[in-house]
Each structure stands twice: as C-alpha cells, then as structure tokens.
Design an enzyme around this catalytic site. Sequence first.
Site, PDB file in Angstrom:
ATOM      1  N   ASP A  97      22.396  28.703 129.787  1.00 19.65           N
ATOM      2  CA  ASP A  97      23.555  29.318 129.126  1.00 19.65           C
ATOM      3  C   ASP A  97      24.737  28.355 129.011  1.00 19.65           C
ATOM      4  O   ASP A  97      25.725  28.651 128.351  1.00 19.65           O
ATOM      5  CB  ASP A  97      23.985  30.600 129.854  1.00 19.65           C
TER       6      ASP A  97
ATOM      7  N   HIS B 270      26.665  28.551 133.840  1.00 16.21           N
ATOM      8  CA  HIS B 270      26.417  28.690 135.282  1.00 16.21           C
ATOM      9  C   HIS B 270      25.705  27.457 135.840  1.00 16.21           C
ATOM     10  O   HIS B 270      24.682  27.034 135.294  1.00 16.21           O
ATOM     11  CB  HIS B 270      25.585  29.946 135.551  1.00 16.21           C
TER      12      HIS B 270
ATOM     13  N   GLY C 104      30.043  38.589 136.741  1.00 15.80           N
ATOM     14  CA  GLY C 104      30.788  39.291 135.700  1.00 15.80           C
ATOM     15  C   GLY C 104      32.159  39.760 136.133  1.00 15.80           C
ATOM     16  O   GLY C 104      32.880  40.381 135.337  1.00 15.80           O
TER      17      GLY C 104
ATOM     18  N   SER D 117      30.478  35.141 139.235  1.00 17.86           N
ATOM     19  CA  SER D 117      29.105  34.635 139.244  1.00 17.86           C
ATOM     20  C   SER D 117      29.001  33.210 139.776  1.00 17.86           C
ATOM     21  O   SER D 117      27.947  32.816 140.291  1.00 17.86           O
ATOM     22  CB  SER D 117      28.516  34.703 137.823  1.00 17.86           C
TER      23      SER D 117
ATOM     24  N   ASN E 126      36.153  34.619 133.810  1.00 16.62           N
ATOM     25  CA  ASN E 126      35.700  35.685 132.905  1.00 16.62           C
ATOM     26  C   ASN E 126      36.853  36.279 132.097  1.00 16.62           C
ATOM     27  O   ASN E 126      36.659  36.713 130.953  1.00 16.62           O
ATOM     28  CB  ASN E 126      34.978  36.781 133.697  1.00 16.62           C
TER      29      ASN E 126
END
Length: 247
Positions: free
Chosen positions: A222, A225, A111, A73, A139
């Site tokens: 979040d 990002h 993801g 991402s 991730n």
Amino acid sequence: MINTKSKQMISDLYRCCKQFFLKLCYFLWVVLLFSCGDGTSKKETTKSDKDELIEVADTPNTVTKTILCFGDSLTAGYGLDDMNDAYPGILQSTIDSLGLKYTVINSGVSGETTAGGRSRIEWVLNQKIDVFILELGANDGLRGVPLTKTRENLQAIIDAVRNKNPETVIILAGMQLPPNMGPEYTTEFKTIFPDLAEKNQLVLIPFLLKDVGGITELNQADGIHPTEEGQKILANNVWAVLEAVIK
C-alpha cells in the site's frame, strides 16, 4: 521359714517398688519426649527462619515501569504477521537486552484518528504509565481533517495524561504528509507536532517515519505501512529519543 505375715510384707514392698519404678519410667519418658519436642521445634523454627531469609534474598526485583505506545496502525503493526515485529515490540527486545526494568504496552489501533484517540484515552489511563508515546495524526492528514481539530484533539490527549499523572513523561511522535495533500496543508500539518511539543514541554521525535516514508522496499504494497525492516527503523527513530528518557 518365712511366716505368712512376713510374706505379706515382702509382697507389699515388691508392689510398692514396682509402682514406683513404673512411675519413674513414665516420668522419665515424658521428660525425654518434651525435650525432643523442644529441640525439634527450635530446629524447625531455625530452618523456617533461614528459608524465609533465603526466599527474601533470592526473590528478584520484579517491579517494572510502563511505557505505553498510543497510536494508530503504525504502532499496531498493521499488515505484519506478528505484532511483536511492530516498533513497540522491538523496543521491548532492546530494553530487555539492556536489563532495564520497563514493560512496553502496544496500544495502537489501526485506522485511529486523533478524535478516536481522544475518545478512548481515559480508559487507557486506568493503568499507571511512566512514559507515554503519542503517535497519532497521520490518518487525520490523509483524510483531510481540519488541522485546528487535529491540534485540538492532540492537546486534549496531552492534557488528559498530565491530569492523570503530572510525572508521566510524554513523547510526541512527529508526522509529515506526502506532497499530494497540497503544500499549504502539508506544511501546517508538519508544524503541529513541534509546536505542541514546545508549548507543553514534551519530548519530540522529529519524524517517526524518517528513512522509511516514501521508500518502496521498506513499505508494504500500500506504500503506507512499514514492512518488518521498516518497523526496525521506526524503532531506532523512537529509541534515539527514548533511550535518554529511561536511562
């Protein structure tokens, strides 16, 4: 007075002269036609040759090399309104402004884990790639994937790129994890990237999220990002290494 025989002779002579004159005119007309035709043909040929030379001279060199950003991402530009605001798009703008013949391809998937990247790498390598930027692993760390597996998957991706084209320059983006994952895990995770870079003689970006990670105003809600401004810093971190490679 002219007798009948004389009249006949004069008539025959006139008819012969007339036929000769008509044939002469026809012959001259044919000669003139072919002469004009040859001139036109030569002229057109010259023009065609000239046009062809001009076309060849004026055609720009459109051959470009390819930079492929293979990641998750962070590369895909998760949460941004325009994917071109992610660091690959910013790199393209920088490269274009310098007149360098490179096309940047964003091959980021939100993801994505190292296992996911490993499963799709062969399909991605169906195109010629001159510079391969490998940005994966974050991730894995956030999910607590065993570090041996992360290292194994990254090595498999590197091997696939090298096997496809040994001349491809591979740039590995280093990653780090927040301290809440535990000191032992985060420390070992951090060493994966410089270790692989040294082992495989790769170009290393020490830490992709340098000056962005953990800074609230440069990340989305979040906290993970980057915002548009954060992505610009990511692009600078990549460019600090990439510039020397493509110049």
